[in-house]
Design a protein around this motif. Structure first.
Motif, PDB file in Angstrom:
ATOM      1  N   TRP A 120     -13.456  -8.246  -3.038  1.00  0.00           N
ATOM      2  CA  TRP A 120     -14.605  -7.333  -2.952  1.00  0.00           C
ATOM      3  C   TRP A 120     -15.640  -7.779  -3.981  1.00  0.00           C
ATOM      4  O   TRP A 120     -15.390  -7.754  -5.178  1.00  0.00           O
ATOM      5  N   ASN A 121     -16.776  -8.239  -3.500  1.00  0.00           N
ATOM      6  CA  ASN A 121     -17.859  -8.595  -4.414  1.00  0.00           C
ATOM      7  C   ASN A 121     -19.191  -8.118  -3.838  1.00  0.00           C
ATOM      8  O   ASN A 121     -19.222  -7.369  -2.864  1.00  0.00           O
ATOM      9  N   HIS A 122     -20.295  -8.546  -4.446  1.00  0.00           N
ATOM     10  CA  HIS A 122     -21.609  -8.094  -3.996  1.00  0.00           C
ATOM     11  C   HIS A 122     -21.986  -8.645  -2.618  1.00  0.00           C
ATOM     12  O   HIS A 122     -22.900  -8.121  -1.975  1.00  0.00           O
ATOM     13  N   HIS A 123     -21.296  -9.671  -2.172  1.00  0.00           N
ATOM     14  CA  HIS A 123     -21.683 -10.370  -0.943  1.00  0.00           C
ATOM     15  C   HIS A 123     -20.918  -9.905   0.288  1.00  0.00           C
ATOM     16  O   HIS A 123     -21.483  -9.828   1.376  1.00  0.00           O
ATOM     17  N   HIS A 124     -19.633  -9.606   0.108  1.00  0.00           N
ATOM     18  CA  HIS A 124     -18.826  -9.192   1.250  1.00  0.00           C
ATOM     19  C   HIS A 124     -17.485  -8.633   0.777  1.00  0.00           C
ATOM     20  O   HIS A 124     -17.114  -8.749  -0.398  1.00  0.00           O
ATOM     21  N   VAL A 125     -16.758  -8.060   1.730  1.00  0.00           N
ATOM     22  CA  VAL A 125     -15.365  -7.679   1.549  1.00  0.00           C
ATOM     23  C   VAL A 125     -14.557  -8.560   2.497  1.00  0.00           C
ATOM     24  O   VAL A 125     -14.891  -8.670   3.678  1.00  0.00           O
ATOM     25  N   VAL A 126     -13.504  -9.195   1.976  1.00  0.00           N
ATOM     26  CA  VAL A 126     -12.665 -10.063   2.802  1.00  0.00           C
ATOM     27  C   VAL A 126     -11.222  -9.576   2.722  1.00  0.00           C
ATOM     28  O   VAL A 126     -10.637  -9.521   1.635  1.00  0.00           O
ATOM     29  N   PHE A 127     -10.663  -9.208   3.873  1.00  0.00           N
ATOM     30  CA  PHE A 127      -9.251  -8.870   3.984  1.00  0.00           C
ATOM     31  C   PHE A 127      -8.501 -10.143   4.382  1.00  0.00           C
ATOM     32  O   PHE A 127      -8.878 -10.804   5.360  1.00  0.00           O
ATOM     33  N   SER A 128      -7.433 -10.464   3.653  1.00  0.00           N
ATOM     34  CA  SER A 128      -6.691 -11.692   3.938  1.00  0.00           C
ATOM     35  C   SER A 128      -5.191 -11.441   3.940  1.00  0.00           C
ATOM     36  O   SER A 128      -4.699 -10.539   3.240  1.00  0.00           O
ATOM     37  N   ILE A 129      -4.479 -12.262   4.715  1.00  0.00           N
ATOM     38  CA  ILE A 129      -3.016 -12.253   4.745  1.00  0.00           C
ATOM     39  C   ILE A 129      -2.559 -13.681   4.511  1.00  0.00           C
ATOM     40  O   ILE A 129      -2.892 -14.584   5.286  1.00  0.00           O
ATOM     41  N   ASP A 130      -1.810 -13.896   3.428  1.00  0.00           N
ATOM     42  CA  ASP A 130      -1.358 -15.244   3.075  1.00  0.00           C
ATOM     43  C   ASP A 130      -2.532 -16.229   3.072  1.00  0.00           C
ATOM     44  O   ASP A 130      -2.443 -17.344   3.598  1.00  0.00           O
ATOM     45  N   ASP A 131      -3.639 -15.809   2.492  1.00  0.00           N
ATOM     46  CA  ASP A 131      -4.858 -16.622   2.379  1.00  0.00           C
ATOM     47  C   ASP A 131      -5.546 -16.880   3.711  1.00  0.00           C
ATOM     48  O   ASP A 131      -6.438 -17.728   3.795  1.00  0.00           O
ATOM     49  N   VAL A 132      -5.162 -16.169   4.742  1.00  0.00           N
ATOM     50  CA  VAL A 132      -5.833 -16.269   6.036  1.00  0.00           C
ATOM     51  C   VAL A 132      -6.765 -15.067   6.189  1.00  0.00           C
ATOM     52  O   VAL A 132      -6.292 -13.929   6.267  1.00  0.00           O
TER      53      VAL A 132
END
Length: 289
Positions: A154-166
């Motif tokens: 979670w940063n100023h640019h986006h939120v990224v949900f990942s599983i095992d770096d995917v």
């Protein structure tokens, strides 16, 4: 990506840069960093507090939360989900601002299944009190057979949900287009195991088989790297925080390829294309979120 094998053998390097004093950079432990929020009799610490067992039975589920709140960063946990017939159960890992009307929240919800059916993970994003942004994917592995790493960047640019770096979901900051983005409220880290057989499995058609209870989920390797609040004002905006760096402002080529693979092969629901709920496409969907 072509196969599960090719996925599991690709490892993304994680560049850890210098942390300011306001940043939590050590591995978290349950004893030091979390508190039980409900039903302490249903959470068992194992491995000296490095791992825990969550229990769901007919008397109760349970939950825990971080002792601190954070404004931007990355949180991850290794989770082993309920094996066998887990229909009607929900194991959740999420961030929440713990505010009522204008809450921000970033959700992983693992929806139980009947034996032999794929586990489904639902993600959701609440920004400035508005949620209903559900997406669901069927997992390409058995999440009850072993631990897997689930993370939220979670940063100023986006939120990224990942599983095992995917990466499985990206929610971009499109405030310039008038679309809310969670960036003003710090959030705590939460997890729960609970009964939700009114909706969790096939829209509530599959109910919990209590003869299979108790149900167990396991957590370990807690990792929180973020600005613990209250902290200095610079904590929220300092671009030297590694999660704000150029490498984390968008997916790289390999991450983007993996992301497309997940979306094309494993997505089973996207609110953006649900015309029965949204006859008019939500604006964030038009913006490419």
């Amino acid at each position: 990506m072509g196969t599960t094998t090719s996925l599991t053998h690709i490892i993304l390097p994680l560049l850890i840069l210098t942390f300011s004093l306001s940043v939590s950079a050590r591995p978290a432990t349950f004893l030091q960093d979390f508190r039980i929020t409900w039903s302490d009799s249903h959470i068992k610490q194992i491995e000296g507090g490095r791992a825990i067992q969550l229990i769901l039975d007919q008397s109760s589920g349970c939950g825990f939360a971080s002792k601190s709140q954070y404004l931007f960063g990355r949180v991850s946990m290794k989770i082993k989900l309920i094996p066998g017939d887990s229909a009607g159960t929900v194991t959740a890992f999420y961030m929440n601002s713990d505010t009522d009307n204008v809450r921000d929240e970033l959700d992983f919800e693992f929806l139980g299944n009947r034996t032999g059916q794929p586990y489904t993970v639902q993600t959701n994003v609440y920004a400035h009190g508005k949620g209903d942004r559900e997406q669901r994917i069927n997992l390409w592995f058995d999440p009850a057979a072993d631990f897997h790493t689930y993370s939220i960047l979670w940063n100023h640019h986006h939120v990224v949900f990942s599983i095992d770096d995917v990466p499985i979901r990206v929610y971009k900051n499109n405030e310039a287009r008038g679309i809310p983005f969670p960036k003003f409220q710090p959030m705590g880290v939460y997890s729960t195991l609970w009964e939700a057989d009114d909706w969790a499995t096939r829209g509530g058609l599959e109910k919990i088989d209590w003869s299979k209870a108790p149900f167990y989920a396991y957590y370990k390797d807690f990792d929180i790297e973020g600005c613990a609040m209250p902290g200095p004002a610079s904590c929220a905006t300092n671009p030297r925080n590694w999660w704000e760096g150029t490498a984390y402002q968008q997916l790289n080529v390999l991450q983007a390829r993996r992301y497309r693979w997940v979306r094309l092969n494993h997505m089973v629901y996207d609110y953006c294309t649900d015309k029965s709920r949204y006859p008019v496409t939500p604006p964030e969907c038009m913006a490419g979120i």
